[in-house]
Design a protein around this motif. Structure first.
Motif, mmCIF file in Angstrom:
data_model
loop_
_atom_site.group_PDB
_atom_site.id
_atom_site.type_symbol
_atom_site.label_atom_id
_atom_site.label_comp_id
_atom_site.label_asym_id
_atom_site.label_seq_id
_atom_site.Cartn_x
_atom_site.Cartn_y
_atom_site.Cartn_z
ATOM 1 N N LEU A 1 0.813 -1.221 0.000
ATOM 2 C CA LEU A 1 0.000 0.000 0.000
ATOM 3 C C LEU A 1 0.843 1.266 0.000
ATOM 4 C CD1 LEU A 1 -2.402 -1.355 2.695
ATOM 5 C CD2 LEU A 1 -3.132 -0.697 0.407
ATOM 6 N N MET A 2 2.168 1.089 0.095
ATOM 7 C CA MET A 2 3.065 2.214 0.331
ATOM 8 C C MET A 2 3.840 2.630 -0.908
ATOM 9 S SD MET A 2 4.636 1.018 3.990
ATOM 10 C CE MET A 2 5.635 2.497 4.160
ATOM 11 N N ALA A 3 4.102 3.925 -0.989
ATOM 12 C CA ALA A 3 4.985 4.470 -2.016
ATOM 13 C C ALA A 3 6.432 4.223 -1.589
ATOM 14 C CB ALA A 3 4.736 5.967 -2.165
ATOM 15 N N SER A 4 7.307 4.131 -2.563
ATOM 16 C CA SER A 4 8.732 3.997 -2.289
ATOM 17 C C SER A 4 9.203 5.170 -1.426
ATOM 18 C CB SER A 4 9.502 3.968 -3.604
ATOM 19 O OG SER A 4 10.874 3.857 -3.363
ATOM 20 N N GLY A 5 9.953 4.866 -0.378
ATOM 21 C CA GLY A 5 10.439 5.894 0.533
ATOM 22 C C GLY A 5 9.468 6.277 1.626
ATOM 23 N N GLY A 6 8.251 5.725 1.578
ATOM 24 C CA GLY A 6 7.269 6.002 2.622
ATOM 25 C C GLY A 6 7.660 5.327 3.926
ATOM 26 N N LEU A 7 7.023 5.746 4.996
ATOM 27 C CA LEU A 7 7.311 5.194 6.322
ATOM 28 C C LEU A 7 6.124 4.412 6.865
ATOM 29 C CD1 LEU A 7 9.097 8.202 8.092
ATOM 30 C CD2 LEU A 7 10.153 6.220 6.959
ATOM 31 N N ALA A 8 6.433 3.318 7.537
ATOM 32 C CA ALA A 8 5.442 2.556 8.301
ATOM 33 C C ALA A 8 5.840 2.654 9.757
ATOM 34 C CB ALA A 8 5.408 1.097 7.857
ATOM 35 N N ILE A 9 4.910 3.076 10.583
ATOM 36 C CA ILE A 9 5.125 3.187 12.023
ATOM 37 C C ILE A 9 4.164 2.217 12.674
ATOM 38 C CG2 ILE A 9 4.995 4.716 14.020
ATOM 39 C CD1 ILE A 9 5.615 7.032 12.116
ATOM 40 N N CYS A 10 4.697 1.349 13.534
ATOM 41 C CA CYS A 10 3.875 0.256 14.055
ATOM 42 C C CYS A 10 4.161 -0.013 15.520
ATOM 43 C CB CYS A 10 4.144 -0.996 13.215
ATOM 44 S SG CYS A 10 2.981 -2.343 13.493
ATOM 45 N N ASP A 11 3.126 -0.422 16.225
ATOM 46 C CA ASP A 11 3.294 -0.814 17.617
ATOM 47 C C ASP A 11 3.935 -2.194 17.734
ATOM 48 O OD1 ASP A 11 0.986 -2.177 16.678
ATOM 49 O OD2 ASP A 11 0.122 -2.247 18.687
ATOM 50 N N GLN A 12 3.973 -2.941 16.636
ATOM 51 C CA GLN A 12 4.548 -4.279 16.612
ATOM 52 C C GLN A 12 5.729 -4.316 15.642
ATOM 53 O OE1 GLN A 12 3.240 -6.685 18.723
ATOM 54 N NE2 GLN A 12 2.052 -4.893 19.379
ATOM 55 N N SER A 13 6.646 -5.236 15.881
ATOM 56 C CA SER A 13 7.772 -5.409 14.970
ATOM 57 C C SER A 13 7.284 -5.977 13.637
ATOM 58 C CB SER A 13 8.801 -6.365 15.580
ATOM 59 O OG SER A 13 9.803 -6.659 14.634
ATOM 60 N N LEU A 14 7.768 -5.389 12.567
ATOM 61 C CA LEU A 14 7.526 -5.902 11.224
ATOM 62 C C LEU A 14 8.846 -6.390 10.626
ATOM 63 C CD1 LEU A 14 5.075 -3.136 9.909
ATOM 64 C CD2 LEU A 14 4.498 -5.396 10.839
ATOM 65 N N GLU A 15 9.784 -6.718 11.501
ATOM 66 C CA GLU A 15 11.087 -7.226 11.088
ATOM 67 C C GLU A 15 10.903 -8.429 10.176
ATOM 68 O OE1 GLU A 15 15.057 -6.607 11.000
ATOM 69 O OE2 GLU A 15 13.771 -5.538 12.413
ATOM 70 N N GLY A 16 11.583 -8.410 9.047
ATOM 71 C CA GLY A 16 11.507 -9.522 8.117
ATOM 72 C C GLY A 16 10.407 -9.413 7.076
ATOM 73 N N VAL A 17 9.558 -8.377 7.169
ATOM 74 C CA VAL A 17 8.529 -8.193 6.147
ATOM 75 C C VAL A 17 9.221 -7.685 4.882
ATOM 76 C CG1 VAL A 17 6.503 -6.852 5.463
ATOM 77 C CG2 VAL A 17 6.648 -7.785 7.771
ATOM 78 N N PRO A 18 9.078 -8.398 3.769
ATOM 79 C CA PRO A 18 9.735 -7.968 2.530
ATOM 80 C C PRO A 18 9.302 -6.567 2.119
ATOM 81 C CG PRO A 18 8.865 -10.197 2.302
ATOM 82 C CD PRO A 18 8.336 -9.652 3.598
ATOM 83 N N GLY A 19 10.292 -5.769 1.713
ATOM 84 C CA GLY A 19 10.016 -4.415 1.252
ATOM 85 C C GLY A 19 10.147 -3.358 2.323
ATOM 86 N N LEU A 20 10.351 -3.757 3.579
ATOM 87 C CA LEU A 20 10.483 -2.791 4.670
ATOM 88 C C LEU A 20 11.869 -2.889 5.304
ATOM 89 C CD1 LEU A 20 7.035 -3.145 6.504
ATOM 90 C CD2 LEU A 20 7.723 -1.415 4.822
ATOM 91 N N THR A 21 12.479 -1.728 5.525
ATOM 92 C CA THR A 21 13.785 -1.651 6.166
ATOM 93 C C THR A 21 13.649 -0.846 7.453
ATOM 94 O OG1 THR A 21 14.871 -1.687 4.005
ATOM 95 C CG2 THR A 21 16.163 -0.852 5.864
ATOM 96 N N PRO A 22 14.169 -1.364 8.572
ATOM 97 C CA PRO A 22 14.072 -0.611 9.836
ATOM 98 C C PRO A 22 14.769 0.751 9.748
ATOM 99 C CG PRO A 22 14.823 -2.860 10.233
ATOM 100 C CD PRO A 22 14.843 -2.645 8.748
ATOM 101 N N VAL A 23 14.179 1.727 10.439
ATOM 102 C CA VAL A 23 14.696 3.085 10.519
ATOM 103 C C VAL A 23 14.970 3.381 11.986
ATOM 104 C CG1 VAL A 23 14.087 5.523 10.151
ATOM 105 C CG2 VAL A 23 13.391 3.809 8.482
ATOM 106 N N SER A 24 15.996 4.186 12.234
ATOM 107 C CA SER A 24 16.317 4.563 13.610
ATOM 108 C C SER A 24 15.141 5.282 14.266
ATOM 109 C CB SER A 24 17.532 5.492 13.647
ATOM 110 O OG SER A 24 18.666 4.830 13.155
ATOM 111 N N LEU A 25 14.952 4.967 15.536
ATOM 112 C CA LEU A 25 13.886 5.594 16.322
ATOM 113 C C LEU A 25 14.337 6.958 16.833
ATOM 114 C CD1 LEU A 25 12.919 2.473 18.447
ATOM 115 C CD2 LEU A 25 11.535 3.517 16.632
ATOM 116 N N PRO A 26 13.390 7.856 17.136
ATOM 117 C CA PRO A 26 13.766 9.100 17.805
ATOM 118 C C PRO A 26 14.506 8.783 19.113
ATOM 119 C CG PRO A 26 11.489 9.206 17.056
ATOM 120 C CD PRO A 26 11.947 7.785 16.860
#
Length: 163
Positions: A124-149
């Motif tokens: 559902l996301m555009a390239s470069g978009g962000l997903a913010i989640c209460d749960q880990s999505l580690e390992g979901v293809p197409g998503l790369t973790p970003v540093s937290l505030p």
């Protein structure tokens, strides 16, 4: 830590992640997706962070405060596995931000929900978009973790960039 303290810390982390995303994403084309309306607090915050942007909301039913509800054109009601697929067909992969509050109080139910919804989120996301989640999505293809505030403890909330 009491349950009250846990909720307060989660909400503070959520706000910090959303605020950081707003700074990074200002001026982006596309729309915002809110997975889980609940009582509407986060939806209300997203409206303030992204004025004039289309914010589409997903939930099984509307139970929010009346002032914190989207209009019918921006609301997908029903089971998220089905409504996310219909949203993909209607909206395309154009979300520059997805906020997903998809955890339950039950660990097994949360794991099932993440397994169902996690792989759909990047579609559902555009390239470069962000997903913010209460749960880990580690390992979901197409998503790369970003540093937290800096004020968010690791594991408290999660941010991912769409490849």
């Amino acid at each position: 830590m009491t349950r009250l303290d846990t909720v307060i810390e989660r909400l503070k982390a959520q706000r910090s992640c959303l605020n950081a995303a707003a700074e990074q994403l200002q001026g982006r084309e596309g729309h915002v997706l809110e997975l889980g309306l609940g009582n509407g607090r986060t939806y209300d915050h997203l409206r303030a962070l992204f004025p004039g942007q289309d914010i589409y909301v997903f939930d099984k039913e509307v139970a929010s405060h009346p002032d914190c509800r989207p209009d019918e054109a921006h609301l997908f009601l029903g089971r998220m596995p089905e409504t996310l697929v219909s949203a993909r067909e209607r909206l395309g992969p154009n979300a520059f931000l997805v906020h997903a509050d998809i955890g339950y109080g039950d660990a097994a139910a949360t794991a099932r929900n993440v397994a169902l919804l996690g792989p759909v989120i990047p579609t559902l996301m555009a390239s470069g978009g962000l997903a913010i989640c209460d749960q880990s999505l580690e390992g979901v293809p197409g998503l790369t973790p970003v540093s937290l505030p800096a004020d968010v403890a690791p594991g408290r909330y999660h941010i991912y960039r769409r490849d």
